[in-house]
Design a protein around this motif. Structure first.
Motif, PDB file in Angstrom:
ATOM      1  N   THR A 132     -45.310  79.899  11.163  1.00  0.00           N
ATOM      2  CA  THR A 132     -46.915  79.486  11.322  1.00  0.00           C
ATOM      3  C   THR A 132     -47.186  79.943  10.013  1.00  0.00           C
ATOM      4  O   THR A 132     -47.971  79.165   9.925  1.00  0.00           O
ATOM      5  N   SER A 172     -51.275  69.928  21.102  1.00  0.00           N
ATOM      6  CA  SER A 172     -51.703  70.160  22.724  1.00  0.00           C
ATOM      7  C   SER A 172     -52.791  69.180  23.365  1.00  0.00           C
ATOM      8  O   SER A 172     -52.699  70.366  24.798  1.00  0.00           O
ATOM      9  N   ASN A 175     -41.239  73.818  22.181  1.00  0.00           N
ATOM     10  CA  ASN A 175     -42.895  74.191  21.849  1.00  0.00           C
ATOM     11  C   ASN A 175     -43.044  75.084  20.981  1.00  0.00           C
ATOM     12  O   ASN A 175     -44.349  75.722  20.746  1.00  0.00           O
ATOM     13  N   GLN A 176     -42.197  76.677  21.018  1.00  0.00           N
ATOM     14  CA  GLN A 176     -42.467  77.691  20.150  1.00  0.00           C
ATOM     15  C   GLN A 176     -42.775  77.136  18.742  1.00  0.00           C
ATOM     16  O   GLN A 176     -43.893  77.916  18.213  1.00  0.00           O
ATOM     17  N   ASN A 209     -45.816  75.193  18.491  1.00  0.00           N
ATOM     18  CA  ASN A 209     -47.325  75.737  18.285  1.00  0.00           C
ATOM     19  C   ASN A 209     -47.249  76.815  17.242  1.00  0.00           C
ATOM     20  O   ASN A 209     -49.203  76.541  16.794  1.00  0.00           O
TER      21      ASN A 209
END
Length: 434
Positions: free
Chosen positions: A132, A397, A58-59, A62
């Protein structure tokens, strides 16, 4: 020698055949070389990289989503660079940036250790923030700028034959993208994920040199014209005169810009969400993993067939018909999504997303130069690409949120049907601005 051809030993005006065919090959290769920045090129790195960095799925997802959303905010600016500096410089620096991003990705573990030691902070936020930023670079330079510059360059070198050359390019890209997981997986297994990213970076560096030599901005800069007409009489006879060269602001003031753009963005949203959650979607309706994965091959066959036929016909038919057919494909996909529990649900879903994907390949390339001219093509397509990338970033998402909230993915089908109904009504008067 014009500044646009400075430091290049390739002179298109001296080519024994129309140089646009070289542009077609190199521009198609440019889109193919963007694969490391596309979802299909990143997905195979997910498990080994997240495990090495200590991130949950999930991290990691994201980080990918946030990086993609940020990149969508800057792609419009890259379109302006394309109009100002041309395909050659824009694609060259995009390839260099993508290569640099891949090198940095291969060192992400070392960068994480360094930052943690420097800040004396042992937190998942460190690798999350690093990935990111790296995903922003990958998505911006690869999926965004390199793809946009390469596709636009091909469209600029052709006019009457845009549909035909886009058919050739689309077929090559479809087979290239569909085969890429095989050789990317081979690189990861042979050289680990760090080595695979470094080899991809080296390939981008080599290709950037080809870009600098062979990419050319416009045929007129070299005494040529689109499609390769040979003399003034032929030019007057064969080249379609563009009545108006729209700026981005003017294009955004037309209904066609938003209806076509929103439909292309919906395709990106639906396909990305379906691909990301396909196993879970089918499992929620009682299907095994093998049934879930099996839908993509026939869907690809439908998409390639549609894009090949209708790319060729696009030189003769109205694109508004294509928009309605793409909306029809989206409706089929949404209804099939809702009816997955029934025997006819899967065939409807396959036919629907195949039809959408086929017309996406046509309209995303052909519509913008035909509707708005070539002078501001970068700014216009950059804005559209921003919508497409944003939709692809939000899709996983939103699909996941629908499932978590309603314990079913079916609500996505209702959302899709409602959105497509809105686009259909809005498209009734979405005529060509020319």
């Amino acid at each position: 020698m014009s500044s646009s051809n400075r430091y290049s030993i390739i002179n298109p005006s001296k080519s024994p055949f129309f140089y646009g065919y070289v542009i077609l090959v190199l521009g198609t290769l440019g889109i193919y070389f963007s694969i490391p920045g596309q979802t299909i090129g990143v997905s195979l790195f997910t498990d080994p990289v997240k495990d090495a960095l200590g991130l949950s799925r999930n991290q990691f997802s994201n980080a990918y989503m946030i990086g993609t959303i940020i990149s969508s905010m800057f792609i419009g600016r890259a379109g302006i660079w394309f109009d100002r500096y041309g395909a050659r410089y824009t694609a060259f620096f995009a390839a260099l940036t993508l290569a640099m991003a891949l090198f940095l990705c291969s060192w992400s573990l070392e960068m994480t250790y360094f930052v943690k030691n420097m800040l004396r902070l042992d937190s998942w936020m460190v690798p999350f923030t690093i990935m990111t930023l790296l995903f922003f670079l990958l998505r911006f330079s690869g999926q965004g700028v390199l793809t946009m510059a390469s596709r636009n360059m091909i469209m600029i070198w052709f006019d009457r034959n845009r549909g035909k050359v886009n058919a050739v390019s689309s077929i090559a890209i479809s087979f290239g993208f569909s085969s890429s997981p095989l050789w990317i997986n081979f690189l990861i297994e042979e050289y680990r994920w760090e080595g695979a990213w470094r080899l991809l970076a080296i390939g981008l560096l080599v290709f950037s040199l080809l870009i600098f030599q062979f990419y050319k901005n416009k045929p007129e800069e070299h005494g040529l014209i689109p499609d390769g007409a040979a003399d003034p009489i032929e030019i007057k006879k064969d080249v379609r005169v563009e009545k108006k060269q729209y700026t981005l602001k003017e294009a955004k003031g037309t209904r066609a810009f938003w209806m076509y753009g929103l439909m292309l963005a919906f395709n990106s949203f639906f396909i990305t969400g379906l691909t990301f959650h396909v196993v879970s979607i089918f499992a929620s309706e009682g299907y095994p993993k093998s049934d879930a994965i099996s839908i993509f091959l026939p869907g690809s066959v439908v998409a390639v067939a549609i894009s090949t036929i209708f790319n060729y016909l696009s030189d003769y038919l109205s694109l508004k018909l294509y928009l309605f057919l793409m909306i029809f494909g989206g409706m089929l996909a949404s209804i099939g999504f809702l009816m997955l529990a029934y025997p006819f649900g899967i065939p409807l879903l396959i036919a629907g997303f195949g039809i959408m994907g086929g017309f996406f390949a046509v309209l995303n390339a052909i519509a913008w130069p035909r509707f708005y001219g070539r002078n501001h093509l970068g700014a216009i397509t950059g804005k559209v690409m921003g919508l497409i990338v944003l939709a692809s970033a939000l899709a996983p998402s939103i699909f996941s949120l629908c499932y978590a909230t309603f314990d079913s993915y079916r609500v996505v089908g209702y959302i899709g049907t409602a959105f497509l109904s809105f686009v259909l009504m809005g498209s009734l008067k979405a005529n060509s601005p020319q």
